[in-house]
Design a protein around this motif. Structure first.
Motif, PDB file in Angstrom:
ATOM      1  N   UNK A  49      -1.294  10.154 -12.187  1.00  0.00           N
ATOM      2  CA  UNK A  49      -1.964   9.373 -11.142  1.00  0.00           C
ATOM      3  C   UNK A  49      -1.322   9.647  -9.796  1.00  0.00           C
ATOM      4  N   UNK A  50      -2.151   9.834  -8.774  1.00  0.00           N
ATOM      5  CA  UNK A  50      -1.621  10.010  -7.430  1.00  0.00           C
ATOM      6  C   UNK A  50      -2.630   9.473  -6.425  1.00  0.00           C
ATOM      7  N   UNK A 100       0.845  -1.198   0.000  1.00  0.00           N
ATOM      8  CA  UNK A 100       0.000   0.000   0.000  1.00  0.00           C
ATOM      9  C   UNK A 100       0.878   1.245   0.000  1.00  0.00           C
ATOM     10  N   UNK A 101       0.573   2.214  -0.832  1.00  0.00           N
ATOM     11  CA  UNK A 101       1.378   3.439  -0.892  1.00  0.00           C
ATOM     12  C   UNK A 101       1.194   4.261   0.374  1.00  0.00           C
ATOM     13  N   UNK A 116      -0.413   3.304  -6.867  1.00  0.00           N
ATOM     14  CA  UNK A 116       0.541   2.812  -7.861  1.00  0.00           C
ATOM     15  C   UNK A 116       0.407   1.315  -8.099  1.00  0.00           C
ATOM     16  N   UNK A 117      -0.230   0.634  -7.152  1.00  0.00           N
ATOM     17  CA  UNK A 117      -0.242  -0.826  -7.207  1.00  0.00           C
ATOM     18  C   UNK A 117      -1.433  -1.394  -7.966  1.00  0.00           C
ATOM     19  N   UNK A 118      -2.403  -0.547  -8.330  1.00  0.00           N
ATOM     20  CA  UNK A 118      -3.536  -0.963  -9.167  1.00  0.00           C
ATOM     21  C   UNK A 118      -3.796   0.141 -10.181  1.00  0.00           C
ATOM     22  N   UNK A 173       2.235  -4.375 -12.160  1.00  0.00           N
ATOM     23  CA  UNK A 173       1.250  -3.579 -12.884  1.00  0.00           C
ATOM     24  C   UNK A 173       1.860  -2.909 -14.112  1.00  0.00           C
ATOM     25  N   UNK A 174       3.075  -2.386 -13.969  1.00  0.00           N
ATOM     26  CA  UNK A 174       3.740  -1.756 -15.108  1.00  0.00           C
ATOM     27  C   UNK A 174       3.917  -2.763 -16.240  1.00  0.00           C
ATOM     28  N   UNK A 175       4.360  -3.966 -15.907  1.00  0.00           N
ATOM     29  CA  UNK A 175       4.564  -4.990 -16.928  1.00  0.00           C
ATOM     30  C   UNK A 175       3.247  -5.367 -17.589  1.00  0.00           C
TER      31      UNK A 175
END
Length: 289
Positions: free
Chosen positions: A82-83, A1-2, A108-110, A138-140
């Protein structure tokens, strides 16, 4: 979690006002690296990457108030900042100047994009707050084959002065390392002291590079430099625990020492100083299928 160190509206405004814009040279290096895939697919000379067609889509994750998002506008057809912070996204929307840039609240994680839909994902001075394995996954997922991930950040501003540059820089360094000691999150240290050199920032793609050649110069008043210091999460942590009066005292002491080192009697709002922000950049390219 961010982590949520940048939630407050006042903090978001300070972030927007005092944080530097990334240097054009760095942004063009990122875009050029990303466009190499287009050139390879269309048999275009790599030397002409910046003349290649614009990238189709990009996401700037942990965008804050949008400094690192807006600057992508000339090179990408659609850019999304995104933030996790509602306040930061609201500030970014207020300041946005480009019709091809939009903002969303998202961790950032979803990331809210379909599979294989973006050419570029960037993150400036933010990924130390992310769950990196989840972020990389997620980036991949959302990058097209040959798409690029670019992580970058900047160090403390270095005053430019023919006589007192080192002494002035030491005041900034002392505030961070000594006066705010115990209030600095480990992630912040991984930026300013480690330049994302920790193993957890190792990119997931073999085609990668590190570039530390970029910097941006900014002229600011001593009052504005002090405002930049208030955007540090460590300062905000100190203020939350010790109150406004103690936080104000730290700032006043810093300003007084800075002006005395400069050997001037002008007010902080009337005293200018040139600052240099050095950047570091990590980039990786997803393999072509």
């Amino acid at each position: 979690m961010a982590n949520r160190f940048f939630e407050g509206a006042a903090h978001a405004a300070a972030y927007a006002k005092f944080r530097p814009l990334p240097p054009i040279s760095l942004v063009e290096r990122i875009v050029s690296f990303a466009k190499e895939t287009i050139c390879m697919n269309k048999n275009v000379s790599i030397k002409k990457t910046m003349q290649a067609e614009p990238l189709t889509g990009a996401a700037d994750v942990g965008c804050g108030s949008g400094q690192s998002t807006e600057i992508l506008s000339p090179y990408v057809k659609a850019v999304t900042g995104l933030d996790v912070s509602d306040a930061q996204v609201l500030e970014a929307r207020k300041l946005s100047k480009h019709p091809n840039v939009s903002y969303k609240v998202s961790p950032a994680e979803t990331l809210p994009f379909p599979d294989k839909s973006l050419s570029l994902v960037t993150s400036c001075q933010a990924c130390h707050w992310f769950d990196m394995p989840a972020f990389y996954k997620e980036v991949d997922r959302i990058l097209v084959p040959g798409g690029v991930l670019a992580l970058y950040g900047y160090l403390f501003p270095k005053p430019i002065h023919k006589d007192y540059a080192d002494d002035l820089y030491n005041l900034i360094d002392h505030l961070y390392k000594e006066q705010l000691k115990g209030y600095i999150h480990q992630g912040s240290k991984e930026v300013y002291l480690g330049k994302y050199g920790d193993e957890k920032y190792t990119l997931i793609y073999k085609d990668q590079l590190r570039d530390e050649s970029h910097y941006v110069d900014k002229t600011a008043t001593v009052a504005e430099l002090t405002g930049y210091l208030t955007s540090w999460s460590g300062f905000q942590n100190f203020r939350a625990k010790n109150g406004d009066e103690a936080a104000q005292k730290i700032l006043e002491t810093f300003q007084d020492r800075f002006l005395k080192t400069l050997k001037v009697t002008t007010a902080p709002e009337e005293t200018s100083i040139d600052l240099r922000f050095h950047y570091f950049l990590l980039m990786g390219r997803k393999p072509l299928e």
